[in-house]
Design an enzyme around this catalytic site. Structure first.
Site, PDB file in Angstrom:
ATOM      1  N   ASP A  95       0.865  -1.170   0.000  1.00 46.94           N
ATOM      2  CA  ASP A  95       0.000   0.000   0.000  1.00 46.94           C
ATOM      3  C   ASP A  95       0.908   1.227   0.000  1.00 46.94           C
ATOM      4  OD1 ASP A  95      -2.990   0.962   1.899  1.00 46.94           O
ATOM      5  OD2 ASP A  95      -2.188   1.590  -0.036  1.00 46.94           O
ATOM      6  N   SER A  96       0.342   2.360  -0.425  1.00 42.38           N
ATOM      7  CA  SER A  96       1.174   3.522  -0.782  1.00 42.38           C
ATOM      8  C   SER A  96       1.474   4.443   0.391  1.00 42.38           C
ATOM      9  CB  SER A  96       0.461   4.324  -1.871  1.00 42.38           C
ATOM     10  OG  SER A  96      -0.907   4.489  -1.504  1.00 42.38           O
ATOM     11  N   GLY A  97       0.828   4.251   1.522  1.00 45.45           N
ATOM     12  CA  GLY A  97       1.189   4.985   2.728  1.00 45.45           C
ATOM     13  C   GLY A  97       0.216   6.060   3.151  1.00 45.45           C
ATOM     14  N   GLY A  98      -0.499   6.673   2.194  1.00 50.28           N
ATOM     15  CA  GLY A  98      -1.364   7.785   2.552  1.00 50.28           C
ATOM     16  C   GLY A  98      -2.440   7.399   3.545  1.00 50.28           C
ATOM     17  N   PHE A  99      -3.044   6.261   3.305  1.00 45.67           N
ATOM     18  CA  PHE A  99      -4.137   5.805   4.165  1.00 45.67           C
ATOM     19  C   PHE A  99      -3.632   5.596   5.591  1.00 45.67           C
ATOM     20  CE2 PHE A  99      -8.211   3.948   4.931  1.00 45.67           C
ATOM     21  CZ  PHE A  99      -8.010   2.942   5.845  1.00 45.67           C
TER      22      PHE A  99
ATOM     23  N   ASP B  37      -2.716   7.921  -2.584  1.00 48.92           N
ATOM     24  CA  ASP B  37      -4.075   8.479  -2.603  1.00 48.92           C
ATOM     25  C   ASP B  37      -4.425   9.080  -1.260  1.00 48.92           C
ATOM     26  OD1 ASP B  37      -4.128   6.071  -1.186  1.00 48.92           O
ATOM     27  OD2 ASP B  37      -6.223   5.710  -1.696  1.00 48.92           O
TER      28      ASP B  37
ATOM     29  N   GLN C 137     -11.710   6.421  -5.892  1.00 45.46           N
ATOM     30  CA  GLN C 137     -12.274   7.013  -4.694  1.00 45.46           C
ATOM     31  C   GLN C 137     -13.677   7.529  -5.040  1.00 45.46           C
ATOM     32  OE1 GLN C 137     -11.195   6.756  -1.697  1.00 45.46           O
ATOM     33  NE2 GLN C 137      -9.025   6.245  -1.907  1.00 45.46           N
TER      34      GLN C 137
ATOM     35  N   GLY D 267     -11.525   3.798  -0.208  1.00 41.96           N
ATOM     36  CA  GLY D 267     -12.600   4.560   0.429  1.00 41.96           C
ATOM     37  C   GLY D 267     -13.764   3.720   0.912  1.00 41.96           C
TER      38      GLY D 267
ATOM     39  N   ASP E  91      -7.672  -7.655   0.841  1.00 43.68           N
ATOM     40  CA  ASP E  91      -6.704  -7.821   1.933  1.00 43.68           C
ATOM     41  C   ASP E  91      -7.371  -7.378   3.227  1.00 43.68           C
ATOM     42  OD1 ASP E  91      -6.287  -4.747   1.380  1.00 43.68           O
ATOM     43  OD2 ASP E  91      -5.337  -5.190   3.322  1.00 43.68           O
TER      44      ASP E  91
ATOM     45  N   CYS F 154     -11.662 -28.814   9.354  1.00 45.24           N
ATOM     46  CA  CYS F 154     -10.505 -28.014   8.949  1.00 45.24           C
ATOM     47  C   CYS F 154      -9.243 -28.864   8.982  1.00 45.24           C
ATOM     48  CB  CYS F 154     -10.349 -26.805   9.877  1.00 45.24           C
ATOM     49  SG  CYS F 154      -8.994 -25.720   9.413  1.00 45.24           S
TER      50      CYS F 154
ATOM     51  N   CYS G  21      -6.102 -27.589   9.005  1.00 43.78           N
ATOM     52  CA  CYS G  21      -4.936 -26.801   9.435  1.00 43.78           C
ATOM     53  C   CYS G  21      -4.286 -27.456  10.650  1.00 43.78           C
ATOM     54  CB  CYS G  21      -5.361 -25.360   9.750  1.00 43.78           C
ATOM     55  SG  CYS G  21      -5.904 -25.105  11.443  1.00 43.78           S
TER      56      CYS G  21
ATOM     57  N   CYS H 196      -6.299 -27.395  13.974  1.00 44.91           N
ATOM     58  CA  CYS H 196      -7.485 -28.265  14.039  1.00 44.91           C
ATOM     59  C   CYS H 196      -7.109 -29.738  13.949  1.00 44.91           C
ATOM     60  CB  CYS H 196      -8.459 -27.895  12.926  1.00 44.91           C
ATOM     61  SG  CYS H 196      -9.110 -26.238  13.133  1.00 44.91           S
TER      62      CYS H 196
ATOM     63  N   HIS I 168      -4.844 -20.947  11.725  1.00 47.15           N
ATOM     64  CA  HIS I 168      -6.189 -21.452  11.415  1.00 47.15           C
ATOM     65  C   HIS I 168      -6.998 -20.411  10.637  1.00 47.15           C
ATOM     66  CE1 HIS I 168     -10.247 -22.949  11.605  1.00 47.15           C
ATOM     67  NE2 HIS I 168     -10.581 -21.728  12.030  1.00 47.15           N
TER      68      HIS I 168
HETATM   69  C1  LIG Z   1      -5.718  -0.211   3.198  1.00 42.13           C
HETATM   70  C2  LIG Z   1      -6.940   0.569   2.793  1.00 42.13           C
HETATM   71  C3  LIG Z   1      -8.168   0.247   3.336  1.00 42.13           C
HETATM   72  C4  LIG Z   1      -9.298   0.975   2.974  1.00 42.13           C
HETATM   73  C5  LIG Z   1      -9.226   2.042   2.085  1.00 42.13           C
HETATM   74  C6  LIG Z   1      -7.983   2.384   1.528  1.00 42.13           C
HETATM   75  C7  LIG Z   1      -7.825   3.492   0.602  1.00 42.13           C
HETATM   76  O1  LIG Z   1      -8.803   4.190   0.240  1.00 42.13           O
HETATM   77  N1  LIG Z   1      -6.606   3.765   0.113  1.00 42.13           N
HETATM   78  C8  LIG Z   1      -5.526   3.050   0.482  1.00 42.13           C
HETATM   79  N2  LIG Z   1      -4.322   3.391  -0.056  1.00 42.13           N
HETATM   80  N3  LIG Z   1      -5.588   1.998   1.341  1.00 42.13           N
HETATM   81  C9  LIG Z   1      -6.815   1.653   1.876  1.00 42.13           C
HETATM   82 ZN   LIG Z   2      -8.228 -25.012  11.428  1.00 37.37          ZN
END
Ligand SMILES: Cc1cccc2c(=O)nc(N)[nH]c12
Ligand SMILES: [Zn+2]
Length: 382
Positions: free
Chosen positions: A102-106, A156, A199, A226, A276, A314, A316, A319, A345
């Site tokens: 991820d780019s860091g702004g968030f 962003d 966004q 967003g 993620d 499961c 894993c 389990c 798990h």
């Molecule tokens: C990790 C994450 C969660 C939720 C929203 C965002 C987002 O809008 N922009 C970035 N760069 N990351 C996000």
């Molecule tokens: Zn498990």
């Protein structure tokens, strides 16, 4: 048979091939020089160059093809330059498969203090030691290049909710200007991908304007930002009922920060290819297990004498080899293995959901799979 060496020719390009669709749900493969990513994909979060409580080989064993790193955390500690000098993030953390950062702004907006946002970028003080730092689209691209991440995210700005339409439009337009600067700074890097981030909040017109701006610039993949920022599942699904369709069909669509198992299923149903979330790992460390029959808090006294596994279906290690009573005990005793077993798990279960959906979409039976998924959860834990 040629008899010659059959080399493991890795594609030097980044490409996405769609193999099947079922309604809006899609399944395919993203090919990268560091390996393939089966979609729909769930990406475990390895914020500070580790998926907490997991060895990289264990993360792979859960079925993950790709994991996440964070520009914000790694630029503060140990710094991107140090990681680059040590051979890059893959070597540093012993994960040779794809990494998305991820780019860091968030993270700046949610973690740092004394932030100052201007057209240029963001200045802030580190939450680690209070030192001053600046992030701009250009610096974010430089950091992600130093890390060596395979999928780079545009820099962003994600507006804090609740926000009025004026604020959402202004923030989205800033992010679109930053997307253009990100693309410019990223340059031409065969084998590496740059993803734009849509966004626009929950607003159809702003989501449309953002999608058009991103397509005009052109990216290897398109994220929906967003969302998963407190709007709730219903509002998120209402937005996902139209926003992914605004993005190119032939490129991966990545929903950032999602989510609980039923969020994930609902997002894939609406055309999302990648997600993620820290949920499976973070909640694993608190004793919160996610199973096909819903959530189980292993610290609850009811498990103290229970010889059964967490989830009898499961496969894993937690389990297969341990009882609920044991998991309960090691959590109550704050033993390190408690985080290891429950994180493993949860990540294993999330990947099982993804594999189930990939197979169901390929077989044209997503609706049946989704019904089974919800009916089993409705049973609740036994
Ligand atoms: C990790 C994450 C969660 C939720 C929203 C965002 C987002 O809008 N922009 C970035 N760069 N990351 C996000
Ligand atoms: Zn498990």
């Amino acid at each position: 048979k040629s008899g010659g060496m059959t080399q493991n020719i890795q594609p030097q390009r980044f490409s996405f091939s769609l193999n099947a669709t079922d309604g809006k749900a899609r399944t395919g493969v993203i090919s990268t020089p560091r390996g393939e990513i089966r979609t729909p994909a769930f990406m475990p979060v390895g914020t500070a160059a580790t998926v907490k409580a997991m060895m990289p080989e264990s993360v792979r064993a859960t079925g993950a093809d790709i994991l996440l790193g964070n520009t914000y955390h790694l630029m503060l500690r140990p710094t991107a330059e140090r990681i680059a000098n040590l051979g890059g993030l893959h070597k540093f953390m012993n994960w040779e498969r794809p990494i998305l950062t991820d780019s860091g702004g968030f993270q700046v907006m949610s973690l740092s203090e004394l932030r100052k946002l201007t057209e240029k970028g963001v200045t802030f003080r580190s939450h680690v030691d209070g030192s001053k730092h600046e992030l701009t689209p250009e610096r974010s691209m430089e950091i992600q290049k130093l890390l060596g991440s395979d999928i780079v995210m545009c820099f962003d700005e994600c507006p804090a909710l609740p926000a009025d339409r004026g604020r959402i439009a202004e923030s989205m337009r800033l992010s679109m200007r930053w997307a253009a600067r990100s693309k410019e700074a990223f340059g031409d890097r065969p084998g590496y991908a740059l993803f734009g981030i849509q966004q626009g909040g929950l607003e159809r017109d702003f989501r449309e304007e953002s999608a058009e701006a991103l397509k005009e610039i052109g990216f290897d993949g398109y994220a929906l930002g967003g969302l998963a920022v407190g709007e709730g599942q219903e509002a998120m699904f209402d937005t996902l009922d139209f926003a992914p369709d605004m993005l190119p069909t032939d490129k991966p669509r990545y929903l950032m920060g999602v989510g609980k198992p039923d969020d994930i299923v609902g997002a894939v149903k609406r055309g999302i290819d990648m997600m993620d979330c820290v949920l499976p790992s973070r909640s694993g460390r608190t004793g919160q297990a996610w199973t096909r029959r819903g959530q189980v808090n292993i610290k609850n006294a009811r498990h103290a004498d229970d010889p059964r596994p967490l989830d009898e279906h499961c496969t894993c290690p937690a389990c297969r080899n341990y009882s609920r009573a044991y998991l309960h005990h090691v959590f109550r005793s704050h033993e390190i293995i408690s985080s290891m077993l429950l994180t493993w798990h949860n990540l294993h279960y999330f990947q099982e959901i993804m594999q189930g959906m990939r197979d169901a979409i390929a077989g044209g039976r997503f609706a049946a799979w989704e019904k089974e998924f919800h009916d089993t959860r409705a049973l609740g834990d036994i």
